[in-house]
Design a protein around this motif. Structure first.
Motif, PDB file in Angstrom:
ATOM      1  N   ARG A 218      19.791  40.400   1.053  1.00 31.15           N
ATOM      2  CA  ARG A 218      18.815  41.134   1.862  1.00 31.15           C
ATOM      3  C   ARG A 218      18.925  40.771   3.344  1.00 31.15           C
ATOM      4  O   ARG A 218      17.933  40.544   4.035  1.00 31.15           O
ATOM      5  CB  ARG A 218      17.398  40.881   1.353  1.00 31.15           C
ATOM      6  N   LYS A 219      20.133  40.758   3.809  1.00 31.71           N
ATOM      7  CA  LYS A 219      20.419  40.332   5.177  1.00 31.71           C
ATOM      8  C   LYS A 219      21.149  41.432   5.938  1.00 31.71           C
ATOM      9  O   LYS A 219      21.986  42.141   5.366  1.00 31.71           O
ATOM     10  CB  LYS A 219      21.265  39.062   5.152  1.00 31.71           C
ATOM     11  N   CYS A 220      20.813  41.589   7.207  1.00 32.98           N
ATOM     12  CA  CYS A 220      21.535  42.518   8.077  1.00 32.98           C
ATOM     13  C   CYS A 220      22.847  41.850   8.483  1.00 32.98           C
ATOM     14  O   CYS A 220      22.858  40.817   9.165  1.00 32.98           O
ATOM     15  CB  CYS A 220      20.704  42.848   9.317  1.00 32.98           C
ATOM     16  N   VAL A 221      23.969  42.428   8.046  1.00 31.22           N
ATOM     17  CA  VAL A 221      25.270  41.806   8.281  1.00 31.22           C
ATOM     18  C   VAL A 221      26.020  42.428   9.444  1.00 31.22           C
ATOM     19  O   VAL A 221      27.027  41.871   9.898  1.00 31.22           O
ATOM     20  CB  VAL A 221      26.140  41.867   7.009  1.00 31.22           C
ATOM     21  N   ASP A 222      25.567  43.578   9.938  1.00 35.66           N
ATOM     22  CA  ASP A 222      26.216  44.173  11.109  1.00 35.66           C
ATOM     23  C   ASP A 222      25.270  45.176  11.762  1.00 35.66           C
ATOM     24  O   ASP A 222      24.430  45.799  11.087  1.00 35.66           O
ATOM     25  CB  ASP A 222      27.515  44.886  10.724  1.00 35.66           C
ATOM     26  N   SER A 223      25.391  45.294  13.069  1.00 34.37           N
ATOM     27  CA  SER A 223      24.615  46.257  13.849  1.00 34.37           C
ATOM     28  C   SER A 223      25.463  46.668  15.035  1.00 34.37           C
ATOM     29  O   SER A 223      26.004  45.817  15.742  1.00 34.37           O
ATOM     30  CB  SER A 223      23.296  45.623  14.333  1.00 34.37           C
ATOM     31  N   PHE A 224      25.626  47.978  15.235  1.00 33.53           N
ATOM     32  CA  PHE A 224      26.473  48.426  16.329  1.00 33.53           C
ATOM     33  C   PHE A 224      25.925  49.717  16.937  1.00 33.53           C
ATOM     34  O   PHE A 224      25.304  50.535  16.261  1.00 33.53           O
ATOM     35  CB  PHE A 224      27.914  48.641  15.858  1.00 33.53           C
TER      36      PHE A 224
END
Length: 446
Positions: A218-224
């Motif tokens: 339940r983790k945000c692994v990428d944001s672009f």
């Protein structure tokens, strides 16, 4: 028929607050607005505020007439029309025998297909459910507080639901203090897509970013930063994990995850015209793969994938809608498109080519068709579908569509079958579509 339900078999409340009813819109009758006024308002190129619920219009919106005769290879009927006082419906998701609808309220309604009897509802802390997606026994929803909620759905006879988590978690800044990117979307989360093989949930937002959430932890692994304007649609190719995004900046972009990492890289930008792109659909078959993008000018652009290079080339466009294309769905060789012109069109691609024919126009809503979802239905004589559509007129409709093969094609003398009343109705539709007076007034005030 109108349907009002006062009882629910089961429900899950995330909080006890009752959602407020939407403020009624003042409106004039359609006859009080002449066609030139409606055309002028619907062709305004300026961007609309989030309250307007619609993407910006293009001044080049085509006014191509609907087919004069239905296709003899397709039959359809509206099974039922439901109306709830939850405000506009923004999203639909189908999970086996259940249909979920998200609206301006904090309740996600649950229906049983095909008759669409209400099974209950899921209540969250924040309303305005802009996007829904379902897979296995999970339901994903986006809300006004710019967060995503993940629900566990019981598929037994008695409907039950349980919230698994909210993304990002409230204490995420404590759990991941060294995160290199912002985990919280800063604006409306307009779309989402789930990559089954890797358990990655992708969310696209009006803040122009795409975020990837790993469901295992339940983790945000990428944001672009994906686009220069609002992101309106996102789909994932379940075969190779490629991510497709579309935006009000007029472009469609293809992203691929870097091997062995969580980051994503841009592999291709598709931009054939300047009109905002509102919806995407991906169609895959053994012989070809096609990407469809619906725009505010009423066109649906068709992109065909090369087998050798894997690149997507422009293969033409589908021309028929009068105003913006707001939603798309591709299923088993068919493409369904919902539009601001109040109609849903059913397109079929000719095998071995990129040519598409419009088989039918589902005409029944009195406002823009904001979202749709389709699923296969077993039939011995024809390929059957259930099509669920929702409009900004506040109605939710269920259609049964049957597509016949060339061997079992129905034959009928269409000219002889048309009555004078039917011909008159077609002539009236060719002049101007029937629009909801409340919607027309909202557009005028926009």
């Amino acid at each position: 028929m109108e349907f009002y339900s006062g009882t629910h078999e089961s429900f899950f409340d995330e909080e006890q607050n009752t959602p407020k009813s939407p403020t009624p819109l003042s409106f004039k009758t359609h006859h009080q607005l002449n066609i030139s006024e409606i055309d002028k308002e619907c062709s305004s190129p300026r961007p609309l505020s989030p309250i307007d619920q619609l993407p910006p219009q293009s001044p080049e919106s085509p006014w191509t007439l609907s087919p004069l005769h239905p296709s003899p290879s397709l039959l359809f009927q509206c099974l039922t029309s439901l109306y709830r006082h939850d405000g506009n419906i923004f999203s639909i998701a189908v999970l086996r025998d259940l249909v979920f609808t998200g609206s301006e309220s904090s309740r996600i309604r649950v229906w049983r297909k095909p008759e669409c009897m209400e099974r209950g509802y899921i209540k969250a802390k924040s309303g305005e459910v802009r996007a829904l997606s379902a897979y296995a026994n999970m339901l994903f929803s986006t809300h006004r507080d710019h967060r995503i909620r993940v629900w566990s759905i019981s598929l037994s006879d008695k409907f039950r639901s349980k919230k698994i988590t909210s993304l990002p978690r409230r204490n995420s800044f404590l759990l991941f203090p060294r995160s290199k990117f912002q985990q919280h979307h800063k604006d409306c989360i307009s779309c989402l897509a789930y990559y089954h093989a890797e358990g990655i949930l992708y969310t696209g937002s009006w803040d122009k970013t795409v975020k990837a959430w790993r469901m295992s932890d339940r983790k945000c692994v990428d944001s672009f930063m994906a686009h220069e304007d609002h992101i309106n649609g996102i789909v994932v190719n379940q075969e190779d994990g490629c991510v497709f995004t579309c935006s009000s900046d007029g472009s469609v972009k293809i992203w691929r995850r870097v091997f062995g990492e969580s980051s994503h890289t841009l592999t291709m930008t598709l931009k054939f015209q300047l009109s905002p792109v509102n919806a995407l659909a991906l169609s895959r078959s053994p012989d070809a793969s096609f990407l469809y993008s619906g725009s505010s000018d009423g066109f649906i652009n068709v992109w065909e994938k090369e087998k050798v290079s894997g690149r997507f080339n422009h293969g033409g466009f589908l021309h028929g809608h009068r105003f913006s294309v707001l939603c798309l769905e591709a299923i088993d060789g068919l493409v369904l498109s919902g539009s601001e012109d109040t109609t849903v069109r059913v397109w079929k691609r000719e095998e071995g080519t990129s040519f598409h024919a419009c088989l039918a126009v589902l005409d029944g809503h009195r406002g823009p068709v904001k979202c749709l979802a389709a699923c296969l239905e077993m039939d011995t004589l024809a390929m059957g579908f259930l099509v669920h559509t929702a409009s900004l007129d506040g109605t939710f409709k269920i259609w049964r569509v049957k597509v016949f093969s060339s061997e079992t094609k129905l034959t009928m003398k269409l000219d002889d079958a048309d009555t004078n009343d039917q011909k008159k109705k077609r002539a009236e539709y060719e002049i101007c579509p029937v629009l909801s007076p409340a919607w027309v007034e909202k557009k005028r005030q926009g």
